[in-house]
Scaffold this active site. Sequence first.
Site, PDB file in Angstrom:
ATOM      1  N   LYS A  51       4.966  16.017 -39.122  1.00  0.00           N
ATOM      2  CA  LYS A  51       4.806  16.039 -37.668  1.00  0.00           C
ATOM      3  C   LYS A  51       5.888  15.193 -37.003  1.00  0.00           C
ATOM      4  O   LYS A  51       6.385  14.226 -37.575  1.00  0.00           O
ATOM      5  CB  LYS A  51       3.425  15.502 -37.281  1.00  0.00           C
ATOM      6  CG  LYS A  51       2.261  16.360 -37.733  1.00  0.00           C
ATOM      7  CD  LYS A  51       0.947  15.851 -37.157  1.00  0.00           C
ATOM      8  CE  LYS A  51       0.625  14.448 -37.617  1.00  0.00           C
ATOM      9  NZ  LYS A  51      -0.672  13.975 -37.072  1.00  0.00           N
ATOM     10  N   TYR A 274      17.956 -10.907 -16.076  1.00  0.00           N
ATOM     11  CA  TYR A 274      17.609 -10.561 -14.704  1.00  0.00           C
ATOM     12  C   TYR A 274      16.680 -11.615 -14.112  1.00  0.00           C
ATOM     13  O   TYR A 274      15.670 -11.983 -14.722  1.00  0.00           O
ATOM     14  CB  TYR A 274      16.947  -9.180 -14.658  1.00  0.00           C
ATOM     15  CG  TYR A 274      17.910  -8.042 -14.936  1.00  0.00           C
ATOM     16  CD1 TYR A 274      18.848  -7.668 -13.979  1.00  0.00           C
ATOM     17  CD2 TYR A 274      17.893  -7.366 -16.151  1.00  0.00           C
ATOM     18  CE1 TYR A 274      19.740  -6.626 -14.226  1.00  0.00           C
ATOM     19  CE2 TYR A 274      18.779  -6.326 -16.411  1.00  0.00           C
ATOM     20  CZ  TYR A 274      19.701  -5.964 -15.441  1.00  0.00           C
ATOM     21  OH  TYR A 274      20.592  -4.944 -15.687  1.00  0.00           O
ATOM     22  N   MET A 322      18.877  -1.859 -21.039  1.00  0.00           N
ATOM     23  CA  MET A 322      19.059  -0.469 -21.426  1.00  0.00           C
ATOM     24  C   MET A 322      19.866  -0.335 -22.713  1.00  0.00           C
ATOM     25  O   MET A 322      19.563   0.510 -23.564  1.00  0.00           O
ATOM     26  CB  MET A 322      19.751   0.299 -20.294  1.00  0.00           C
ATOM     27  CG  MET A 322      19.902   1.783 -20.556  1.00  0.00           C
ATOM     28  SD  MET A 322      20.656   2.649 -19.166  1.00  0.00           S
ATOM     29  CE  MET A 322      19.339   2.571 -17.955  1.00  0.00           C
TER      30      MET A 322
END
Length: 378
Positions: A51, A274, A322
């Site tokens: 799967k 950040y 990211m």
Amino acid sequence: MMSHSAIGSTGTHVVARVDPSAIAHNLEQVRRRLARNGSTPVGPRMWASLKADAYGHGIRHVVPALAGADGLMISRLAEVPVCRDAGWQGPVLVLDGLQDDVEAAQLDQSGLHLVIHRAEQLDWLEARPLHCPPPWVWLRYVGDLGYQGLDYDAYQAAYARCAPWLARGDIAGIGHLQHYAAADTPTGIAAAEARFRSLTDALPGPRSTCNSAAIVCHPAHARSTDWVRPGRLLYGLSPLPDRDGASLGLRPAMSLHARVVAVRELAAGARIGYHGAFGAASAMRIGLVDCGYSDGYPSHPPIGMPILVGGRLARGLGQVTMNSLLVDLSDHPGAETGMPVVLWGAPELPAEQVAAACGGSAPELLTGLTGRVPVIAS
């Protein structure tokens, strides 16, 4: 000042490495766990679960290592040619069954086993072209999981509909299947199995009920069934929340690799990230690793998440962007740009540990890798 290593032509050093020999080893360990006489690898037949593109490992990488399986289990009919192209010629169980009448016209391969979740799938099967080889049909009982499958009355009606097809040779056989909702607990299958047996005991045909959790937690029951469906175990993953694969005699089949691409010295009190999310309590050395949430690494790991840098454990700083993440190199004075990093899959850093620290599961972690990350067999 930061020092930087050159980035390769692909723009990233992140790669997932699959070890086919580990998969073959794990399959053998499952065989031994299921051995009915406790010594030789004889027991129920095995559907090896592929799967989600073999739990993120890639069907084409995994199939050659599964020569010892009795059959392959995939999600969709479209994955059958991938298995055949990888060299598999044995039976293939299509867990989701037919999705529409168009797929019913594509049943032109031998060795197909179709799971039936609802009556309309039988309608499509009945209308398939006559030249198609007769497939097996596996009726799925909804059971205690409740996601999909036939309830008690619908199951009986489906069997009554299929029995004449079997007598005429329109299908090759009828099997019985369910999936437990709590097989990873000591008492998690008793009630579900009793209901399933009350439904199917009088019906001929093989039965398949046990996934990895049932194989580990309920081995005597698993040995008594006709077919088992291991998934996690084949990839070196434990199905139990308090154990890892190594404790079950398994080897990790996937490891995720990256590199240190920058190194920086931070003064005590310096803040980075950040909104200055991380503050250095004392002077420290940090490294930037070229793997981020766009690659599939968890976006919010805890501070202290283990990471292997140059073969030694270091702690992540909980800062994932990211394209990168930060690691504490204070105890790695020799670390420099270009140094290899392992993010999971080493014996010292099992995927289960990383996933649990982030509040997820190991299959979620492995199947969450994005298309940016090449998966290679090594």
